[in-house]
Write an enzyme that holds these catalytic residues in place. Structure first.
Site, PDB file in Angstrom:
ATOM      1  N   LYS A  52     -17.910  -5.807   8.704  1.00  0.00           N
ATOM      2  CA  LYS A  52     -16.588  -7.225   8.831  1.00  0.00           C
ATOM      3  C   LYS A  52     -15.839  -6.851   9.950  1.00  0.00           C
ATOM      4  O   LYS A  52     -16.310  -5.797  10.439  1.00  0.00           O
ATOM      5  CB  LYS A  52     -15.218  -6.357   7.755  1.00  0.00           C
ATOM      6  CG  LYS A  52     -14.977  -6.836   6.466  1.00  0.00           C
ATOM      7  CD  LYS A  52     -14.095  -6.392   5.540  1.00  0.00           C
ATOM      8  CE  LYS A  52     -14.353  -6.810   4.491  1.00  0.00           C
ATOM      9  NZ  LYS A  52     -12.985  -6.562   3.155  1.00  0.00           N
ATOM     10  N   SER A  81      -2.430  -8.197   2.797  1.00  0.00           N
ATOM     11  CA  SER A  81      -2.966  -7.461   4.655  1.00  0.00           C
ATOM     12  C   SER A  81      -3.516  -8.846   5.369  1.00  0.00           C
ATOM     13  O   SER A  81      -3.068  -9.101   5.838  1.00  0.00           O
ATOM     14  CB  SER A  81      -3.993  -6.515   4.826  1.00  0.00           C
ATOM     15  OG  SER A  81      -3.777  -5.331   4.162  1.00  0.00           O
ATOM     16  N   HIS A 135       0.747  -1.298  -0.045  1.00  0.00           N
ATOM     17  CA  HIS A 135       0.184   0.118   0.188  1.00  0.00           C
ATOM     18  C   HIS A 135       0.487   1.394   0.153  1.00  0.00           C
ATOM     19  O   HIS A 135       0.429   2.511  -1.185  1.00  0.00           O
ATOM     20  CB  HIS A 135      -1.180  -0.115   1.561  1.00  0.00           C
ATOM     21  CG  HIS A 135      -2.125  -1.548   1.114  1.00  0.00           C
ATOM     22  ND1 HIS A 135      -1.734  -1.789   2.623  1.00  0.00           N
ATOM     23  CD2 HIS A 135      -2.792  -1.723   0.003  1.00  0.00           C
ATOM     24  CE1 HIS A 135      -3.061  -2.773   2.548  1.00  0.00           C
ATOM     25  NE2 HIS A 135      -3.174  -2.594   0.946  1.00  0.00           N
ATOM     26  N   ARG A 180      -2.361  -6.331  -8.051  1.00  0.00           N
ATOM     27  CA  ARG A 180      -0.931  -7.052  -7.646  1.00  0.00           C
ATOM     28  C   ARG A 180      -0.441  -7.827  -9.009  1.00  0.00           C
ATOM     29  O   ARG A 180       1.054  -8.146  -9.474  1.00  0.00           O
ATOM     30  CB  ARG A 180      -1.299  -7.396  -6.748  1.00  0.00           C
ATOM     31  CG  ARG A 180      -0.317  -6.504  -5.740  1.00  0.00           C
ATOM     32  CD  ARG A 180      -1.471  -7.182  -4.712  1.00  0.00           C
ATOM     33  NE  ARG A 180      -2.731  -7.547  -4.710  1.00  0.00           N
ATOM     34  CZ  ARG A 180      -3.350  -8.556  -2.995  1.00  0.00           C
ATOM     35  NH1 ARG A 180      -2.614  -7.944  -1.915  1.00  0.00           N
ATOM     36  NH2 ARG A 180      -4.521  -8.733  -3.635  1.00  0.00           N
TER      37      ARG A 180
HETATM   38  O1  PNS Z   1      -9.327  -2.937   0.239  1.00  0.00           O
HETATM   39  P1  PNS Z   1     -10.611  -3.565  -0.138  1.00  0.00           P
HETATM   40  O2  PNS Z   1     -11.013  -4.014   0.827  1.00  0.00           O
HETATM   41  O3  PNS Z   1      -9.948  -4.616  -1.507  1.00  0.00           O
HETATM   42  O4  PNS Z   1     -11.591  -2.494  -0.813  1.00  0.00           O
HETATM   43  C1  PNS Z   1     -12.857  -2.000  -1.442  1.00  0.00           C
HETATM   44  C2  PNS Z   1     -13.367  -0.948  -1.499  1.00  0.00           C
HETATM   45  C3  PNS Z   1     -12.748  -0.006  -0.096  1.00  0.00           C
HETATM   46  C4  PNS Z   1     -12.080   0.043  -1.905  1.00  0.00           C
HETATM   47  C5  PNS Z   1     -14.420  -1.098  -1.191  1.00  0.00           C
HETATM   48  O5  PNS Z   1     -15.790  -1.507  -1.033  1.00  0.00           O
HETATM   49  C6  PNS Z   1     -15.509  -0.053  -2.191  1.00  0.00           C
HETATM   50  O6  PNS Z   1     -15.211   1.205  -2.872  1.00  0.00           O
HETATM   51  N1  PNS Z   1     -16.357   0.356  -0.970  1.00  0.00           N
HETATM   52  C7  PNS Z   1     -17.477   1.116  -0.541  1.00  0.00           C
HETATM   53  C8  PNS Z   1     -18.717   1.257  -0.985  1.00  0.00           C
HETATM   54  C9  PNS Z   1     -18.720   1.011  -2.716  1.00  0.00           C
HETATM   55  O7  PNS Z   1     -18.494   2.812  -3.335  1.00  0.00           O
HETATM   56  N2  PNS Z   1     -19.031  -0.173  -3.505  1.00  0.00           N
HETATM   57  C10 PNS Z   1     -19.470  -0.059  -4.887  1.00  0.00           C
HETATM   58  C11 PNS Z   1     -17.934  -0.098  -5.072  1.00  0.00           C
HETATM   59  S1  PNS Z   1     -18.137  -1.314  -7.419  1.00  0.00           S
END
Ligand code: PNS
Length: 170
Positions: free
Chosen positions: A46, A133, A22, A95
């Site tokens: 979560k 993570s 990150h 990645r």
């Molecule tokens: O680190 P992660 O868990 O892969 O991140 C995922 C994240 C936070 C980018 C994604 O879950 C997100 O954007 N959530 C917010 C809700 C949202 O906008 N959902 C629609 C995404 S298409």
């Protein structure tokens, strides 16, 4: 002469915890954008290892000398948060091919929700392509070394958490 508008990017994620992968993406992003906002999702569904406050504090500690990097939290739709920040770019790390399907799905859905916001997928240094993570937490829980995989402040916090201490990270 045309006036120059600040380029703002949002780098969203769970960051439980922040890894050196990150950090690598944030550094690369901060070289491209005037402001990059690390946006930590508040997700009540979560059960993370670190609270959102702890994740914010650790991330701020890592980037405290970099004025172009901000750390914040968000809830709800990412595109709404990006608009609030006046960001026209969402940065995500890519990645390996295994990340691609998920990232493509999110990028295209976010584009459908907000056509003016572009997703930029950035590749980390090769040495971080297998880092996540989830693996950091698993290795740490099983007593393996995570040196070099996370910033020192995160390693110290993992150790404090394992010993049940409350700690400040700055
Ligand atoms: O680190 P992660 O868990 O892969 O991140 C995922 C994240 C936070 C980018 C994604 O879950 C997100 O954007 N959530 C917010 C809700 C949202 O906008 N959902 C629609 C995404 S298409």
């Amino acid at each position: 002469m045309a006036s120059r508008v600040d380029r703002v990017a949002v780098y969203p994620g769970t960051f439980d915890p922040l890894t050196n992968g990150h950090v690598d993406i944030i550094r690369r992003g901060s070289a491209l954008f005037d402001r990059i906002v690390v946006a930590i999702l508040v997700n009540p569904e979560k059960s993370p290892l670190f609270t959102v406050e702890e994740r914010v504090e650790m991330t701020r500690a890592v980037f405290k000398t970099q004025p172009g990097v901000e750390v914040d939290t968000f809830q709800g739709l990412l595109v709404d948060y990006a608009k609030k920040q006046e960001a026209d770019v969402i940065v995500r790390g890519l990645r390996a091919i295994s990340d691609f399907e998920y990232e493509m799905e999110m990028a295209l859905m976010n584009r459908r929700l907000s056509p003016t916001i572009e997703t930029v997928l950035m590749m980390p240094a090769e040495s971080y392509t297998y880092l996540s993570s989830r693996l950091v937490k698993e290795i740490f829980a099983l007593g393996g070394s995570i040196r070099g995989l996370v910033p020192d402040v995160v390693e110290a916090c993992l150790e404090k958490k394992a010993s049940g201490d409350k700690h400040h990270y700055a």
